[in-house]
Design an enzyme around this catalytic site. Structure first.
Site, PDB file in Angstrom:
ATOM      1  N   GLU A  41      13.706  48.127  41.280  1.00  0.00           N
ATOM      2  CA  GLU A  41      15.068  48.430  41.713  1.00  0.00           C
ATOM      3  C   GLU A  41      15.892  48.876  40.515  1.00  0.00           C
ATOM      4  O   GLU A  41      15.813  48.275  39.437  1.00  0.00           O
ATOM      5  CB  GLU A  41      15.706  47.204  42.371  1.00  0.00           C
ATOM      6  CG  GLU A  41      17.131  47.458  42.871  1.00  0.00           C
ATOM      7  CD  GLU A  41      17.660  46.308  43.714  1.00  0.00           C
ATOM      8  OE1 GLU A  41      17.055  46.048  44.782  1.00  0.00           O
ATOM      9  OE2 GLU A  41      18.654  45.677  43.304  1.00  0.00           O
ATOM     10  N   THR A  72      20.495  51.201  44.052  1.00  0.00           N
ATOM     11  CA  THR A  72      21.621  50.512  44.675  1.00  0.00           C
ATOM     12  C   THR A  72      22.747  51.491  45.004  1.00  0.00           C
ATOM     13  O   THR A  72      22.794  52.614  44.491  1.00  0.00           O
ATOM     14  CB  THR A  72      22.155  49.387  43.766  1.00  0.00           C
ATOM     15  OG1 THR A  72      22.621  49.941  42.531  1.00  0.00           O
ATOM     16  CG2 THR A  72      21.053  48.366  43.477  1.00  0.00           C
ATOM     17  N   TRP A  73      23.656  51.013  45.833  1.00  0.00           N
ATOM     18  CA  TRP A  73      24.759  51.816  46.377  1.00  0.00           C
ATOM     19  C   TRP A  73      26.056  51.094  46.055  1.00  0.00           C
ATOM     20  O   TRP A  73      26.257  49.964  46.465  1.00  0.00           O
ATOM     21  CB  TRP A  73      24.552  51.918  47.887  1.00  0.00           C
ATOM     22  CG  TRP A  73      25.545  52.694  48.679  1.00  0.00           C
ATOM     23  CD1 TRP A  73      26.729  52.227  49.181  1.00  0.00           C
ATOM     24  CD2 TRP A  73      25.424  54.041  49.119  1.00  0.00           C
ATOM     25  NE1 TRP A  73      27.361  53.206  49.898  1.00  0.00           N
ATOM     26  CE2 TRP A  73      26.577  54.345  49.880  1.00  0.00           C
ATOM     27  CE3 TRP A  73      24.467  55.040  48.948  1.00  0.00           C
ATOM     28  CZ2 TRP A  73      26.784  55.583  50.471  1.00  0.00           C
ATOM     29  CZ3 TRP A  73      24.668  56.277  49.529  1.00  0.00           C
ATOM     30  CH2 TRP A  73      25.812  56.548  50.284  1.00  0.00           C
ATOM     31  N   ARG A 131      25.261  44.779  54.210  1.00  0.00           N
ATOM     32  CA  ARG A 131      26.707  44.667  54.301  1.00  0.00           C
ATOM     33  C   ARG A 131      27.332  45.112  52.989  1.00  0.00           C
ATOM     34  O   ARG A 131      28.258  45.900  52.948  1.00  0.00           O
ATOM     35  CB  ARG A 131      27.130  43.225  54.603  1.00  0.00           C
ATOM     36  CG  ARG A 131      28.632  43.079  54.855  1.00  0.00           C
ATOM     37  CD  ARG A 131      29.091  41.646  54.772  1.00  0.00           C
ATOM     38  NE  ARG A 131      29.158  41.175  53.392  1.00  0.00           N
ATOM     39  CZ  ARG A 131      29.615  39.976  53.036  1.00  0.00           C
ATOM     40  NH1 ARG A 131      30.008  39.121  53.959  1.00  0.00           N
ATOM     41  NH2 ARG A 131      29.649  39.620  51.764  1.00  0.00           N
ATOM     42  N   ASP A 179      27.528  33.365  50.595  1.00  0.00           N
ATOM     43  CA  ASP A 179      28.803  32.964  51.201  1.00  0.00           C
ATOM     44  C   ASP A 179      28.763  31.552  51.769  1.00  0.00           C
ATOM     45  O   ASP A 179      29.818  30.973  52.067  1.00  0.00           O
ATOM     46  CB  ASP A 179      29.183  33.934  52.320  1.00  0.00           C
ATOM     47  CG  ASP A 179      29.597  35.302  51.791  1.00  0.00           C
ATOM     48  OD1 ASP A 179      29.764  35.445  50.562  1.00  0.00           O
ATOM     49  OD2 ASP A 179      29.744  36.232  52.607  1.00  0.00           O
ATOM     50  N   GLN A 213      17.055  38.192  48.410  1.00  0.00           N
ATOM     51  CA  GLN A 213      17.927  37.965  47.261  1.00  0.00           C
ATOM     52  C   GLN A 213      17.071  37.433  46.111  1.00  0.00           C
ATOM     53  O   GLN A 213      16.011  36.842  46.350  1.00  0.00           O
ATOM     54  CB  GLN A 213      18.986  36.929  47.647  1.00  0.00           C
ATOM     55  CG  GLN A 213      19.922  36.496  46.550  1.00  0.00           C
ATOM     56  CD  GLN A 213      20.884  37.599  46.166  1.00  0.00           C
ATOM     57  OE1 GLN A 213      20.499  38.490  45.418  1.00  0.00           O
ATOM     58  NE2 GLN A 213      22.107  37.544  46.647  1.00  0.00           N
TER      59      GLN A 213
END
Length: 258
Positions: A41, A72-73, A131, A179, A213
């Site tokens: 990545e 990644t974005w 998300r 979260d 993750q």
């Protein structure tokens, strides 16, 4: 199609000459289940020289024959053009299968449509549907009126608009979603169970594989895999591992992921 959309589409169309790659899911399905595979990545560089250096590095790392590489974005599509360009160049120049991150944080549907049409034009078949994080300097994530509320919404939208054209990766959290992790560093059991149920929803909605993750406790990951299988999540579960290059970097990333 408005002028902005067409401009993005044509810019992608004319730079695209990357080969049409297999989907990540089909590539993994063709492998011996006991075979060891790797993927890498990358974060989009902030300078032109950084882009050149990254392409050279990808050329070297492609010798490890990764199944795919991720780009990644940025939050809200902050690196959208560069991320798409990097994916196309990596496939065209080095023959590696690009798996492009696409987030829906602060992303209106039109911007998602532009990204997906750009992927089609550039022969990018693989999307990591996320998300995403809030923009830099903003602590809390908030959905916008014309956007999406969660990764599940993005998966459903892509399947509705593009059918099975794209292979979709979704995110999994062996230690619980950031979260929901408390001050003690642990995720309450009820929230952990809810997160597993939500992951099952994402897979049932069209997720082809799960990328986790980052984690460092293998036992937690193996237990999580068993729990996923018990709940009917049968797709590939790919562990995310962040090499520790410096203690400061390790602290920064693990603080973000709690």
């Amino acid at each position: 199609i408005n002028a902005e959309y067409m401009g993005h589409f044509l810019s992608v169309y004319f730079f695209s000459s990357s080969p049409l790659m297999a989907t990540v899911a089909s590539a993994l399905a063709s492998k011996d289940p006991s075979a060891v595979t790797v993927s890498f990545e990358y974060f989009p560089p902030k300078t032109e020289q950084g882009v050149t250096n990254l392409m050279n590095r990808i050329g070297l790392m492609s010798k490890a024959k990764p199944e795919f590489i991720d780009f990644t974005w940025g939050a809200g599509g902050g690196t959208s053009d560069l991320t798409l360009q990097l994916c196309s160049d990596a496939q065209r120049l080095h023959g590696v299968n690009a798996n492009m991150h696409l987030t829906c944080t602060n992303m209106p549907r039109e911007k998602v449509d532009i990204a997906l049409e750009g992927c089609k034009a550039a022969n990018i078949r693989n999307i990591v549907a996320l998300r995403g994080d809030p923009p830099q300097g903003v602590s809390d994530w908030k959905a916008i009126d014309t956007g999406f509320a969660c990764g599940l919404d993005l998966v459903k939208y892509i399947r509705e608009k593009h059918g099975d054209h794209f292979c979709l990766s979704v995110a999994g959290y062996p230690e619980g979603h950031p979260d929901t992790i408390g001050a003690d560093g642990k995720c309450p059991s009820d929230k952990y169970e809810s997160d597993l149920a939500y992951l099952k929803e994402k897979v049932d909605a069209g997720g082809d594989l799960v990328i986790t993750q980052l984690f460092y406790d293998v036992d937690i990951f193996l237990k999580w895999v068993d729990l996923c299988r018990e709940r009917g999540i049968k797709c590939p579960l790919i562990p995310g591992i962040l090499p520790i290059q410096s203690y400061a970097g390790f602290q920064r990333m693990t603080t973000m992921c709690k």
